[in-house]
Design a protein around this motif. Structure first.
Motif, PDB file in Angstrom:
ATOM      1  N   PRO A 131      -3.409 -10.182  -8.622  1.00 35.91           N
ATOM      2  CA  PRO A 131      -3.323 -11.493  -7.946  1.00 35.91           C
ATOM      3  C   PRO A 131      -1.910 -11.758  -7.439  1.00 35.91           C
ATOM      4  N   LEU A 132      -1.817 -12.299  -6.230  1.00 34.42           N
ATOM      5  CA  LEU A 132      -0.518 -12.572  -5.616  1.00 34.42           C
ATOM      6  C   LEU A 132      -0.067 -13.985  -5.986  1.00 34.42           C
ATOM      7  N   SER A 133       0.662 -14.094  -7.057  1.00 34.82           N
ATOM      8  CA  SER A 133       1.221 -15.387  -7.451  1.00 34.82           C
ATOM      9  C   SER A 133       2.453 -15.677  -6.596  1.00 34.82           C
ATOM     10  N   PRO A 134       2.858 -16.954  -6.514  1.00 35.04           N
ATOM     11  CA  PRO A 134       4.074 -17.290  -5.750  1.00 35.04           C
ATOM     12  C   PRO A 134       5.307 -16.526  -6.241  1.00 35.04           C
ATOM     13  N   LYS A 135       5.409 -16.333  -7.553  1.00 34.55           N
ATOM     14  CA  LYS A 135       6.550 -15.595  -8.103  1.00 34.55           C
ATOM     15  C   LYS A 135       6.553 -14.150  -7.643  1.00 34.55           C
ATOM     16  N   LEU A 136       5.384 -13.519  -7.670  1.00 38.58           N
ATOM     17  CA  LEU A 136       5.291 -12.131  -7.249  1.00 38.58           C
ATOM     18  C   LEU A 136       5.562 -11.992  -5.753  1.00 38.58           C
ATOM     19  N   CYS A 137       5.061 -12.916  -4.965  1.00 40.29           N
ATOM     20  CA  CYS A 137       5.319 -12.879  -3.516  1.00 40.29           C
ATOM     21  C   CYS A 137       6.806 -13.033  -3.220  1.00 40.29           C
ATOM     22  N   ALA A 138       7.475 -13.884  -3.994  1.00 43.01           N
ATOM     23  CA  ALA A 138       8.920 -14.063  -3.802  1.00 43.01           C
ATOM     24  C   ALA A 138       9.674 -12.773  -4.116  1.00 43.01           C
ATOM     25  N   TRP A 139       9.248 -12.089  -5.165  1.00 40.30           N
ATOM     26  CA  TRP A 139       9.876 -10.805  -5.498  1.00 40.30           C
ATOM     27  C   TRP A 139       9.640  -9.784  -4.392  1.00 40.30           C
ATOM     28  N   TYR A 140       8.427  -9.717  -3.876  1.00 38.72           N
ATOM     29  CA  TYR A 140       8.125  -8.772  -2.796  1.00 38.72           C
ATOM     30  C   TYR A 140       8.976  -9.076  -1.560  1.00 38.72           C
ATOM     31  N   ALA A 141       9.128 -10.353  -1.233  1.00 35.74           N
ATOM     32  CA  ALA A 141       9.922 -10.729  -0.061  1.00 35.74           C
ATOM     33  C   ALA A 141      11.390 -10.363  -0.259  1.00 35.74           C
ATOM     34  N   LEU A 142      11.910 -10.600  -1.462  1.00 35.45           N
ATOM     35  CA  LEU A 142      13.307 -10.270  -1.738  1.00 35.45           C
ATOM     36  C   LEU A 142      13.542  -8.763  -1.652  1.00 35.45           C
ATOM     37  N   LEU A 143      12.668  -7.992  -2.293  1.00 33.08           N
ATOM     38  CA  LEU A 143      12.819  -6.534  -2.247  1.00 33.08           C
ATOM     39  C   LEU A 143      12.630  -6.006  -0.827  1.00 33.08           C
ATOM     40  N   GLY A 144      11.740  -6.640  -0.054  1.00 32.72           N
ATOM     41  CA  GLY A 144      11.552  -6.229   1.331  1.00 32.72           C
ATOM     42  C   GLY A 144      12.791  -6.478   2.168  1.00 32.72           C
ATOM     43  N   LEU A 145      13.422  -7.635   1.963  1.00 26.38           N
ATOM     44  CA  LEU A 145      14.647  -7.952   2.694  1.00 26.38           C
ATOM     45  C   LEU A 145      15.770  -6.980   2.324  1.00 26.38           C
ATOM     46  N   LEU A 146      15.920  -6.688   1.034  1.00 23.27           N
ATOM     47  CA  LEU A 146      16.954  -5.746   0.597  1.00 23.27           C
ATOM     48  C   LEU A 146      16.674  -4.339   1.128  1.00 23.27           C
ATOM     49  N   SER A 147      15.412  -3.949   1.165  1.00 20.55           N
ATOM     50  CA  SER A 147      15.067  -2.624   1.690  1.00 20.55           C
ATOM     51  C   SER A 147      15.368  -2.523   3.180  1.00 20.55           C
ATOM     52  N   ALA A 148      15.080  -3.579   3.921  1.00 16.10           N
ATOM     53  CA  ALA A 148      15.386  -3.593   5.355  1.00 16.10           C
ATOM     54  C   ALA A 148      16.882  -3.459   5.581  1.00 16.10           C
ATOM     55  N   ALA A 149      17.677  -4.195   4.801  1.00 20.15           N
ATOM     56  CA  ALA A 149      19.134  -4.105   4.917  1.00 20.15           C
ATOM     57  C   ALA A 149      19.633  -2.723   4.516  1.00 20.15           C
ATOM     58  N   ASP A 150      19.038  -2.143   3.477  1.00 19.49           N
ATOM     59  CA  ASP A 150      19.431  -0.811   3.017  1.00 19.49           C
ATOM     60  C   ASP A 150      19.158   0.246   4.086  1.00 19.49           C
ATOM     61  N   ASN A 151      17.992   0.170   4.712  1.00 17.08           N
ATOM     62  CA  ASN A 151      17.670   1.128   5.773  1.00 17.08           C
ATOM     63  C   ASN A 151      18.640   1.008   6.944  1.00 17.08           C
ATOM     64  N   LEU A 152      19.028  -0.205   7.284  1.00 18.38           N
ATOM     65  CA  LEU A 152      19.955  -0.406   8.401  1.00 18.38           C
ATOM     66  C   LEU A 152      21.339   0.157   8.068  1.00 18.38           C
ATOM     67  N   MET A 153      21.779  -0.005   6.821  1.00 16.63           N
ATOM     68  CA  MET A 153      23.076   0.543   6.419  1.00 16.63           C
ATOM     69  C   MET A 153      23.081   2.069   6.512  1.00 16.63           C
ATOM     70  N   TYR A 154      22.000   2.692   6.035  1.00 15.04           N
ATOM     71  CA  TYR A 154      21.918   4.149   6.124  1.00 15.04           C
ATOM     72  C   TYR A 154      21.820   4.615   7.579  1.00 15.04           C
ATOM     73  N   ALA A 155      21.164   3.831   8.424  1.00 11.75           N
ATOM     74  CA  ALA A 155      21.095   4.184   9.844  1.00 11.75           C
ATOM     75  C   ALA A 155      22.484   4.200  10.471  1.00 11.75           C
TER      76      ALA A 155
END
Length: 388
Positions: A131-155
């Motif tokens: 189940p997608l609780s608000p807490k879990l969705c917030a974690w997914y969004a945070l990790l997604g944002l950090l992953s996007a930034a990480d990919n851009l740095m490596y690029a």
């Protein structure tokens, strides 16, 4: 042979003092003593080897076969897919690609891959969607944002650095994985882990000192230094993502079944894809820029499409392997395996791209391997001592 000397006291009753003088043994006796010492050392080494094998077998039997199969597959994905993704990034730039946003976008464009792997688990009834609780969705969004930034740095890093150099610097992610794992997930920071952190960091410093030997034509010293900075920052963020992902498994999802690994990666990659798509549209020229790059690509549009597709596939497989390792084991082990891919990437880059391999770079490579070996030996010894 001993010679006792007695100094007699006076008749007033003083005691006697005994001095023992060692007489040097003969050459035959010395040789016999050395042979005995050598046999004892060999026996001790055999005992240590037997104890290490016994400890490894005990650890192996303590887990089911499915655990080891998943761990081997996850580690294998890290050690093959991540180097392939790094080489494809360099291939993109070598053949005319220029956009950091497009390369970052291609890394997360494969987000449906873990979702497709989830379908058989759901359809067979072996797992139910979390189940997608608000807490879990917030974690997914945070990790997604950090992953996007990480990919851009490596690029940015791969735009200015040879693939072999970029991978060597990226080995510093082990240091950040160990430190963040200790601070966030409370993983034990053993002496062997600290030693590996220091040694691999020294390898990164050696690369920085040798910055003039492998610079591509047209890359300025400032751009090369900028590439090193983005590479180190990306490695730090990579270690933070590992630690936060393990924290989600421990605190939110739980280590229930391996399907939660696929769920987390699918959702985090989807969020990263959304963030990167917005960034590409705003700052990178959007999809029209991709069409222009494809038309000007050195080996044609089909080659450009293959680079994009395989970049997406290899990156997703590498992330899936890393997430699987930290789910099954720990953040530090994921960081160690991330450092182990360095020799694979460096050697492949020298063979395929003819990257220069200076003495400093070879020394850095050897130091990185040494740091990994130090971690593994120390980790095995500590684990054996704790179980006794």
């Amino acid at each position: 042979m001993e010679r006792n000397q007695h100094r007699d006291g006076d008749g007033d009753g003083e005691g006697r003092h005994h001095h023992v003088v060692q007489v040097p043994a003969s050459a035959v006796e010395v040789a016999a003593m050395e042979e005995t010492s050598s046999e004892a050392a060999d026996h001790s080494l055999r005992q240590k080897a037997a104890a290490m094998v016994a400890s490894s077998m005990e650890t192996y039997r303590s887990k089911p076969m499915s655990f080891w199969l998943l761990l081997v597959l996850s580690a294998g994905a890290m050690l093959t897919a991540f180097p392939a993704s790094s080489l494809l990034s360099r291939l993109y730039y070598n053949n005319g690609g220029q956009s950091k946003w497009i390369l970052s976008w291609s890394a997360v464009a494969g987000w449906p891959l873990p979702a497709l792997l989830l379908l058989p688990c759901y359809l067979a009834g072996k797992a139910a969607p979390t189940p997608l609780s608000p807490k879990l969705c917030a974690w997914y969004a945070l990790l997604g944002l950090l992953s996007a930034a990480d990919n851009l740095m490596y690029a940015w890093a791969y735009a200015y650095l040879p693939a072999s150099t970029a991978s060597l610097v990226a080995a510093s992610s082990l240091a950040f994985s160990a430190l963040f794992g200790c601070a966030i997930v409370k993983n034990r920071l053993r002496l062997s882990s600290l030693n590996a952190v220091v040694v691999i960091t020294a390898g990164v410093v050696i690369i920085a000192l040798d910055s003039g030997s492998d610079r591509y034509p047209g890359i300025t010293g400032r751009q090369y230094a900028l590439g090193l900075v983005w590479d180190v920052l990306g490695s730090a963020l990579h270690g933070l993502i590992f630690a936060l992902s393990e924290l989600v498994f421990v605190r939110v999802l739980g280590r229930r079944s391996f399907h939660v690994v696929l769920e987390q990666q699918a959702m985090v990659s989807l969020c990263a894809f959304a963030f990167t798509t917005v960034g590409l549209a705003v700052s990178g020229g959007g999809f029209p820029a991709m069409r222009r790059e494809a038309a000007a690509f050195r080996h044609g549009e089909a080659s450009y499409a293959m680079v994009m597709v395989w970049s997406a596939v290899t990156f997703q497989l590498g992330v899936l392997g890393g997430t699987g390792v930290l789910f099954l084991a720990s953040t530090v082990l994921a960081g160690v395996l991330n450092a182990v891919r360095v020799p694979v990437t460096s050697i492949a880059a020298v063979i395929w791209f003819h990257d220069p391999m200076s003495g400093f770079k070879i020394l850095s490579l050897l130091i990185t391997v040494w740091g990994f070996g130090s971690y593994m030996v120390g980790h095995s010894s500590t684990k054996k001592a704790s179980t006794n």
